[in-house]
Design an enzyme around this catalytic site. Sequence first.
Site, PDB file in Angstrom:
ATOM      1  CE  LYS A  58      -4.474   0.805   0.157  1.00  0.00           C
ATOM      2  NZ  LYS A  58      -5.521   0.022  -0.492  1.00  0.00           N
ATOM      3  N   GLY A  89     -26.023   1.559   0.845  1.00  0.00           N
ATOM      4  CA  GLY A  89     -25.113   2.164  -0.126  1.00  0.00           C
ATOM      5  C   GLY A  89     -25.414   1.668  -1.528  1.00  0.00           C
ATOM      6  N   GLY A 121     -23.919   2.883  -4.437  1.00  0.00           N
ATOM      7  CA  GLY A 121     -22.899   3.423  -5.346  1.00  0.00           C
ATOM      8  C   GLY A 121     -22.516   2.385  -6.379  1.00  0.00           C
ATOM      9  CG  ASN A 122     -19.071   3.169  -8.677  1.00  0.00           C
ATOM     10  OD1 ASN A 122     -19.829   3.669  -9.496  1.00  0.00           O
ATOM     11  ND2 ASN A 122     -18.038   3.815  -8.183  1.00  0.00           N
ATOM     12  CB  VAL A 123     -19.994  -2.225  -4.905  1.00  0.00           C
ATOM     13  CG1 VAL A 123     -20.227  -3.698  -4.587  1.00  0.00           C
ATOM     14  CG2 VAL A 123     -18.537  -1.991  -5.253  1.00  0.00           C
TER      15      VAL A 123
HETATM   16  P1  NAD Z   1     -19.211   4.452  -3.919  1.00  0.00           P
HETATM   17  O1  NAD Z   1     -18.577   5.666  -3.365  1.00  0.00           O
HETATM   18  O2  NAD Z   1     -19.502   4.375  -5.393  1.00  0.00           O
HETATM   19  O3  NAD Z   1     -20.625   4.176  -3.182  1.00  0.00           O
HETATM   20  C1  NAD Z   1     -20.813   4.318  -1.829  1.00  0.00           C
HETATM   21  C2  NAD Z   1     -22.261   4.786  -1.620  1.00  0.00           C
HETATM   22  O4  NAD Z   1     -22.553   4.739  -0.237  1.00  0.00           O
HETATM   23  C3  NAD Z   1     -22.516   6.229  -2.099  1.00  0.00           C
HETATM   24  O5  NAD Z   1     -23.605   6.244  -2.994  1.00  0.00           O
HETATM   25  C4  NAD Z   1     -22.819   6.972  -0.797  1.00  0.00           C
HETATM   26  O6  NAD Z   1     -23.756   8.032  -0.979  1.00  0.00           O
HETATM   27  C5  NAD Z   1     -23.370   5.867   0.064  1.00  0.00           C
HETATM   28  N1  NAD Z   1     -23.308   6.129   1.511  1.00  0.00           N
HETATM   29  C6  NAD Z   1     -22.346   6.757   2.219  1.00  0.00           C
HETATM   30  N2  NAD Z   1     -22.688   6.794   3.518  1.00  0.00           N
HETATM   31  C7  NAD Z   1     -23.859   6.156   3.639  1.00  0.00           C
HETATM   32  C8  NAD Z   1     -24.714   5.859   4.732  1.00  0.00           C
HETATM   33  N3  NAD Z   1     -24.412   6.234   5.980  1.00  0.00           N
HETATM   34  N4  NAD Z   1     -25.860   5.188   4.488  1.00  0.00           N
HETATM   35  C9  NAD Z   1     -26.190   4.799   3.242  1.00  0.00           C
HETATM   36  N5  NAD Z   1     -25.419   5.059   2.156  1.00  0.00           N
HETATM   37  C10 NAD Z   1     -24.287   5.732   2.361  1.00  0.00           C
HETATM   38  O7  NAD Z   1     -18.308   3.232  -3.464  1.00  0.00           O
HETATM   39  P2  NAD Z   1     -18.237   1.747  -4.084  1.00  0.00           P
HETATM   40  O8  NAD Z   1     -17.167   1.684  -5.093  1.00  0.00           O
HETATM   41  O9  NAD Z   1     -19.619   1.320  -4.436  1.00  0.00           O
HETATM   42  O10 NAD Z   1     -17.709   0.922  -2.821  1.00  0.00           O
HETATM   43  C11 NAD Z   1     -18.577   0.637  -1.727  1.00  0.00           C
HETATM   44  C12 NAD Z   1     -17.780  -0.009  -0.591  1.00  0.00           C
HETATM   45  O11 NAD Z   1     -17.162  -1.210  -1.078  1.00  0.00           O
HETATM   46  C13 NAD Z   1     -16.636   0.838  -0.057  1.00  0.00           C
HETATM   47  O12 NAD Z   1     -16.468   0.565   1.317  1.00  0.00           O
HETATM   48  C14 NAD Z   1     -15.424   0.316  -0.819  1.00  0.00           C
HETATM   49  O13 NAD Z   1     -14.221   0.529  -0.094  1.00  0.00           O
HETATM   50  C15 NAD Z   1     -15.755  -1.152  -0.909  1.00  0.00           C
HETATM   51  N6  NAD Z   1     -15.099  -1.844  -2.025  1.00  0.00           N
HETATM   52  C16 NAD Z   1     -15.325  -1.433  -3.306  1.00  0.00           C
HETATM   53  C17 NAD Z   1     -14.715  -2.111  -4.352  1.00  0.00           C
HETATM   54  C18 NAD Z   1     -14.969  -1.716  -5.792  1.00  0.00           C
HETATM   55  O14 NAD Z   1     -14.671  -2.512  -6.691  1.00  0.00           O
HETATM   56  N7  NAD Z   1     -15.537  -0.532  -6.050  1.00  0.00           N
HETATM   57  C19 NAD Z   1     -13.856  -3.201  -4.097  1.00  0.00           C
HETATM   58  C20 NAD Z   1     -13.656  -3.607  -2.769  1.00  0.00           C
HETATM   59  C21 NAD Z   1     -14.286  -2.922  -1.732  1.00  0.00           C
END
Ligand code: NAD
Length: 350
Positions: A80, A180, A182-184
């Site tokens: 990291k 949440g 978002g993307n995932v």
């Molecule tokens: P993202 O930023 O696209 O989505 C996160 C979402 O959570 C946002 O829409 C945000 O508005 C919402 N959010 C924040 N606080 C909140 C709350 N208190 N209640 C409800 N919703 C809330 O992130 P992502 O890429 O979708 O990743 C989501 C999680 O998965 C993160 O913890 C990330 O570290 C983890 N992760 C992601 C990946 C990946 O491939 N993107 C891989 C491994 C782990």
Amino acid sequence: MSVFESADFAAHEQVVYAADPEAGLRAIIAIHSTALGPAIGGCRIRPYADETQALIDVLRLSRGMSFKAAVAGVPFGGGKMVVIADPRRDKSPALMRAIGAAVDRLGGRYVTGEDVGTTAEDMTLIKLSTDHVMGLPESSGGSGDPSPRTALGCFVGIVAAVRHRLQRDGVSGVRVAVQGLGNVGRNLCQLLAAAGAELVVSDLRSELVEDAVSAFGARPAAPEEIHRVAADVFAPCALGAVVNDATLPELRAPIVAGAANNQLADEIRHGAQLRDRNILYAPDYVINAGGMIQLAVERSGLDWSEVDRRVRAIGETLTAIFEQADSEGAPPAVAAHNLARSRLHLALRT
Ligand code: NAD
């Protein structure tokens, strides 16, 4: 802080400090292990309060990456990089080039990528000074957005958890509370809805909730309610530390399985408390490894069908971890750690 005495330092191969005053770079790169392959892990840019906070973060995150790669069975070690800076104010092309130069000096032992405070576009700037970078946009030869495969791994992980804890095949009629969108989270909702799950969803952004309600027939819940919804599965896909002293007693779902990193505020204590309450927890770094597995396309020449096969294997890996945990009377997080450690030691011996 005495680095050698720190529990987080234990077993790290190398920790490097890097600076470039003109570009505003003050960074630490931690290489936990290269036993299974080059140490991969994103570059995090954050305005850390001080150097000690940055050091603690980079040591914990790099060890986490080693464990994640070892359990996912991809040929990577864990590393990291943290940069002490404010991403909104301090990011510049010069800083990105300086990050690339610092990475390059390690000769490929560490490979950087996107993380909190950096984007896929930043990686194209870092690439100007090093080849040891992953997660570029598809237009620049990278493997693209990892989120759909992270969501797929999470979906098969939920199916495995439902089978283990509820003795049900598939998720048809299973109620999943997704925190949440978002993307995932949105990709996960799509997979769950297609498999017949009943969705309850929450996000701070109301437009994302409205979208999930209309696209998947989901029921909305307030952000402060989602963890205590009466559901079969609570799927945290937003923030870390959502299972903590305040929320844990309020959980009503018998399964916690989602994509967020570091879901347990205290991995040992809250892992044990979940087990005491008969709540099955899918260790976060096991269930959310799909995006990392995708990176093997860029570095170790796996083709896409093999990547998908390995992402789907997350379900079997979790089942093995749940069974091992049951046989030891231990929380799944402990069984996952033991599996990672044994794979790292095996690799060190060979
Ligand atoms: P993202 O930023 O696209 O989505 C996160 C979402 O959570 C946002 O829409 C945000 O508005 C919402 N959010 C924040 N606080 C909140 C709350 N208190 N209640 C409800 N919703 C809330 O992130 P992502 O890429 O979708 O990743 C989501 C999680 O998965 C993160 O913890 C990330 O570290 C983890 N992760 C992601 C990946 C990946 O491939 N993107 C891989 C491994 C782990």
